[in-house]
Motif scaffolding. Structure first.
Motif, PDB file in Angstrom:
ATOM      1  N   GLN A 167       0.808  -1.226   0.000  1.00  0.00           N
ATOM      2  CA  GLN A 167       0.000   0.000   0.000  1.00  0.00           C
ATOM      3  C   GLN A 167       0.847   1.285   0.000  1.00  0.00           C
ATOM      4  O   GLN A 167       0.653   2.146  -0.860  1.00  0.00           O
ATOM      5  N   PRO A 168       1.818   1.437   0.929  1.00  0.00           N
ATOM      6  CA  PRO A 168       2.556   2.712   0.961  1.00  0.00           C
ATOM      7  C   PRO A 168       3.189   3.046  -0.391  1.00  0.00           C
ATOM      8  O   PRO A 168       3.075   4.155  -0.894  1.00  0.00           O
ATOM      9  N   GLU A 169       3.812   2.034  -1.024  1.00  0.00           N
ATOM     10  CA  GLU A 169       4.477   2.307  -2.318  1.00  0.00           C
ATOM     11  C   GLU A 169       3.455   2.361  -3.442  1.00  0.00           C
ATOM     12  O   GLU A 169       3.571   3.157  -4.375  1.00  0.00           O
TER      13      GLU A 169
ATOM     14  N   THR B 140       0.693   5.562  -9.681  1.00  0.00           N
ATOM     15  CA  THR B 140       0.036   6.429 -10.690  1.00  0.00           C
ATOM     16  C   THR B 140       0.702   7.809 -10.746  1.00  0.00           C
ATOM     17  O   THR B 140       0.375   8.615 -11.614  1.00  0.00           O
ATOM     18  N   ARG B 141       1.611   8.095  -9.820  1.00  0.00           N
ATOM     19  CA  ARG B 141       2.194   9.453  -9.813  1.00  0.00           C
ATOM     20  C   ARG B 141       3.718   9.405  -9.942  1.00  0.00           C
ATOM     21  O   ARG B 141       4.404  10.361  -9.616  1.00  0.00           O
ATOM     22  N   ALA B 142       4.248   8.274 -10.414  1.00  0.00           N
ATOM     23  CA  ALA B 142       5.707   8.183 -10.574  1.00  0.00           C
ATOM     24  C   ALA B 142       6.162   9.221 -11.594  1.00  0.00           C
ATOM     25  O   ALA B 142       5.437   9.517 -12.549  1.00  0.00           O
TER      26      ALA B 142
ATOM     27  N   LYS C  34       7.912   4.267 -12.960  1.00  0.00           N
ATOM     28  CA  LYS C  34       6.609   3.594 -12.781  1.00  0.00           C
ATOM     29  C   LYS C  34       6.785   2.083 -12.973  1.00  0.00           C
ATOM     30  O   LYS C  34       6.315   1.286 -12.177  1.00  0.00           O
ATOM     31  N   ALA C  35       7.519   1.701 -14.011  1.00  0.00           N
ATOM     32  CA  ALA C  35       7.706   0.272 -14.316  1.00  0.00           C
ATOM     33  C   ALA C  35       8.443  -0.424 -13.184  1.00  0.00           C
ATOM     34  O   ALA C  35       8.074  -1.514 -12.750  1.00  0.00           O
ATOM     35  N   ILE C  36       9.477   0.226 -12.659  1.00  0.00           N
ATOM     36  CA  ILE C  36      10.263  -0.380 -11.562  1.00  0.00           C
ATOM     37  C   ILE C  36       9.385  -0.533 -10.317  1.00  0.00           C
ATOM     38  O   ILE C  36       9.352  -1.579  -9.665  1.00  0.00           O
ATOM     39  N   LEU C  37       8.596   0.524 -10.022  1.00  0.00           N
ATOM     40  CA  LEU C  37       7.765   0.490  -8.806  1.00  0.00           C
ATOM     41  C   LEU C  37       6.679  -0.580  -8.934  1.00  0.00           C
ATOM     42  O   LEU C  37       6.416  -1.342  -8.001  1.00  0.00           O
ATOM     43  N   LEU C  38       6.117  -0.675 -10.149  1.00  0.00           N
ATOM     44  CA  LEU C  38       5.075  -1.686 -10.396  1.00  0.00           C
ATOM     45  C   LEU C  38       5.647  -3.086 -10.154  1.00  0.00           C
ATOM     46  O   LEU C  38       5.057  -3.912  -9.462  1.00  0.00           O
ATOM     47  N   ALA C  39       6.879  -3.306 -10.676  1.00  0.00           N
ATOM     48  CA  ALA C  39       7.523  -4.626 -10.526  1.00  0.00           C
ATOM     49  C   ALA C  39       7.759  -4.920  -9.052  1.00  0.00           C
ATOM     50  O   ALA C  39       7.502  -6.027  -8.564  1.00  0.00           O
ATOM     51  N   LYS C  40       8.199  -3.923  -8.311  1.00  0.00           N
ATOM     52  CA  LYS C  40       8.506  -4.143  -6.885  1.00  0.00           C
ATOM     53  C   LYS C  40       7.236  -4.477  -6.117  1.00  0.00           C
ATOM     54  O   LYS C  40       7.193  -5.433  -5.336  1.00  0.00           O
ATOM     55  N   VAL C  41       6.165  -3.726  -6.353  1.00  0.00           N
ATOM     56  CA  VAL C  41       4.915  -3.962  -5.615  1.00  0.00           C
ATOM     57  C   VAL C  41       4.358  -5.343  -5.955  1.00  0.00           C
ATOM     58  O   VAL C  41       3.899  -6.086  -5.080  1.00  0.00           O
ATOM     59  N   GLN C  42       4.491  -5.729  -7.240  1.00  0.00           N
ATOM     60  CA  GLN C  42       4.046  -7.086  -7.617  1.00  0.00           C
ATOM     61  C   GLN C  42       4.903  -8.143  -6.911  1.00  0.00           C
ATOM     62  O   GLN C  42       4.397  -9.168  -6.452  1.00  0.00           O
ATOM     63  N   ASP C  43       6.213  -7.888  -6.795  1.00  0.00           N
ATOM     64  CA  ASP C  43       7.080  -8.828  -6.068  1.00  0.00           C
ATOM     65  C   ASP C  43       6.581  -9.024  -4.637  1.00  0.00           C
ATOM     66  O   ASP C  43       6.538 -10.136  -4.122  1.00  0.00           O
ATOM     67  N   GLU C  44       6.183  -7.908  -3.993  1.00  0.00           N
ATOM     68  CA  GLU C  44       5.746  -8.012  -2.583  1.00  0.00           C
ATOM     69  C   GLU C  44       4.517  -8.917  -2.493  1.00  0.00           C
ATOM     70  O   GLU C  44       4.393  -9.729  -1.564  1.00  0.00           O
ATOM     71  N   ALA C  45       3.628  -8.807  -3.472  1.00  0.00           N
ATOM     72  CA  ALA C  45       2.440  -9.691  -3.473  1.00  0.00           C
ATOM     73  C   ALA C  45       2.895 -11.146  -3.544  1.00  0.00           C
ATOM     74  O   ALA C  45       2.408 -12.005  -2.804  1.00  0.00           O
TER      75      ALA C  45
ATOM     76  N   THR D 168       3.478   7.656   3.027  1.00  0.00           N
ATOM     77  CA  THR D 168       4.490   7.989   2.014  1.00  0.00           C
ATOM     78  C   THR D 168       4.110   9.354   1.441  1.00  0.00           C
ATOM     79  O   THR D 168       3.237   9.452   0.582  1.00  0.00           O
ATOM     80  N   LEU D 169       4.780  10.409   1.926  1.00  0.00           N
ATOM     81  CA  LEU D 169       4.352  11.790   1.650  1.00  0.00           C
ATOM     82  C   LEU D 169       4.952  12.376   0.371  1.00  0.00           C
ATOM     83  O   LEU D 169       4.374  13.272  -0.235  1.00  0.00           O
ATOM     84  N   THR D 170       6.153  11.908  -0.023  1.00  0.00           N
ATOM     85  CA  THR D 170       6.730  12.423  -1.284  1.00  0.00           C
ATOM     86  C   THR D 170       7.321  11.234  -2.046  1.00  0.00           C
ATOM     87  O   THR D 170       7.455  10.139  -1.487  1.00  0.00           O
ATOM     88  N   PHE D 171       7.721  11.480  -3.305  1.00  0.00           N
ATOM     89  CA  PHE D 171       8.276  10.376  -4.083  1.00  0.00           C
ATOM     90  C   PHE D 171       9.610   9.914  -3.503  1.00  0.00           C
ATOM     91  O   PHE D 171      10.004   8.741  -3.649  1.00  0.00           O
ATOM     92  N   ALA D 172      10.300  10.788  -2.760  1.00  0.00           N
ATOM     93  CA  ALA D 172      11.574  10.377  -2.134  1.00  0.00           C
ATOM     94  C   ALA D 172      11.329   9.222  -1.162  1.00  0.00           C
ATOM     95  O   ALA D 172      12.209   8.387  -0.935  1.00  0.00           O
ATOM     96  N   ASP D 173      10.097   9.146  -0.630  1.00  0.00           N
ATOM     97  CA  ASP D 173       9.771   8.041   0.295  1.00  0.00           C
ATOM     98  C   ASP D 173       9.931   6.689  -0.406  1.00  0.00           C
ATOM     99  O   ASP D 173      10.324   5.704   0.203  1.00  0.00           O
TER     100      ASP D 173
END
Ligand code: 3HC
Length: 309
Positions: free
Chosen positions: A49-51, A56-58, A64-75, A114-119
């Motif tokens: 959830q936090p990431e 949608t705002r990467a 966006k692609a890297i973040l999507l891959a990471k979140v899918q990995d967590e699942a 997660t308040l900014t993209f740096a998070d």
């Protein structure tokens, strides 16, 4: 007789061998393994959830692609771990029902916003970094299915950490405002990352038994110290500082001395009063309810395929 089974179990643990699902285990071992694996699995799923909040705002397609891959990995990590928990006689449906009723623990770290993209970068660098510190020894945990799940998870976790650190490196080479964003995120995530390792050993009711059964291979404080020692040089290379005035190299100990985390804050987050606890559990409940039709359809389809008696 049970005494022979008990002796065989002790012998397996002594020789650093794996306990497998069909082996006899003391009830306390089963209970603590279900407890730890279930919480670990919940942590992976809630941790999406936090990431996920930033997919949608990467700032670029690559991010966006890297973040999507990471979140899918967590699942996927959650699924490996629910499967490991099920070898001990639990059921992922039951565990999920307990979680959305607010009755199951998951890592405290995911109750922060997660308040900014740096998070996203700081989570990769510090949260996944802390998870790696904790999970590498768990590859040698005495319960076979758990240890084997860890081996796969650790391989993917190192990608998670590297992408976070590289994201921050990019921002640190950016504008002064971007460098401030990174430092501000580090200020918010450093202490909660240290709390991921659990309470001090003196306040840890499970550590002694978990070490005796080789569920854990190091104590909470040992792993927390290892994480601090690993992170300080990385912070220096990045050009950020940790918000701890007591942090300094101790040449006698050959470790960094550091301040005391706010254990009242930790206990409060565990009690459900962290910044995002209610939001995280509500989000998980909504996802579970929205997905009910898929589960029902899959069961109906499976029932149709069943050979009539
Ligand atoms: N968050 C929530 N609860 C915590 C906690 C934390 N950070 N640290 C400790 N607790 C809980 C424990 O679960 C225990 O409560 P319980 O008896 O009801 O389960 C109580 O506080 C006392 O702690 P103990 O030290 O006695 O408990 P443990 O021996 O279980 O140690 C632990 C805690 C180190 C977290 C251990 O359970 C562990 O190593 N778990 C597996 C690792 C894990 O869960 N990692 C999650 C990290 S996030 C992640 O992996 C996602 C990543 O991909 C980003």
């Amino acid at each position: 007789p049970e005494s022979e089974l008990e002796a065989h179990f002790e012998h397996t643990i002594e020789r650093d061998q794996r306990v497998e699902p069909r082996d006899w285990v003391p009830e306390g071992y089963r209970k603590t393994m279900v407890r730890q694996i279930a919480q670990h699995a919940h942590s992976e799923i809630i941790g999406m959830q936090p990431e996920g909040n930033w997919i949608t705002r990467a700032p670029s397609l690559r991010r966006k692609a890297i973040l999507l891959a990471k979140v899918q990995d967590e699942a996927g990590h959650g699924l490996y771990l629910y499967s490991a928990a099920e070898t001990l006689g639990t059921d992922r449906g039951e565990l999920t029902e307990k979680l959305i009723a607010g009755g199951q623990k998951y890592s405290s770290i995911f109750n922060y916003p997660t308040l900014t993209f740096a998070d996203v970068g700081v989570i990769g660098w510090l949260v996944d970094g802390a998870a790696i510190c904790n999970q590498v020894p768990l590859c040698r945990s005495s319960y076979g299915p758990y240890a084997r799940a860890m081996i796969r998870i650790c391989k993917e976790e190192s990608f998670h950490q590297r992408q976070g650190y590289e994201l921050l490196m990019t921002m640190m080479r950016g504008t002064a405002q971007q460098r401030e964003m990174v430092q501000e995120a580090v200020n918010r995530w450093w202490w909660p990352s240290l709390m991921m390792f659990g309470p001090p050993d003196a306040d840890s009711p499970n550590t002694a038994q978990s070490m005796a059964w080789k569920v854990k291979r190091h104590t909470n404080d040992e792993l927390r110290q290892r994480f601090v020692d690993m992170s300080v040089p990385q912070a220096e290379a990045l050009g950020v500082v940790f918000p701890d005035p007591e942090l300094r190299w101790n040449c006698e100990r050959e470790h960094y001395d550091f301040g005391t985390p706010d254990w009242d804050e930790f206990k409060n987050v565990l009690k459900g009063n962290g910044p995002c606890n209610a939001q995280r559990v509500a989000h998980r409940r909504r996802a579970h309810e929205d997905g009910a039709w898929v589960r029902e359809a899959a069961m109906a389809h499976a029932a149709k395929k069943e050979v009539p008696a």
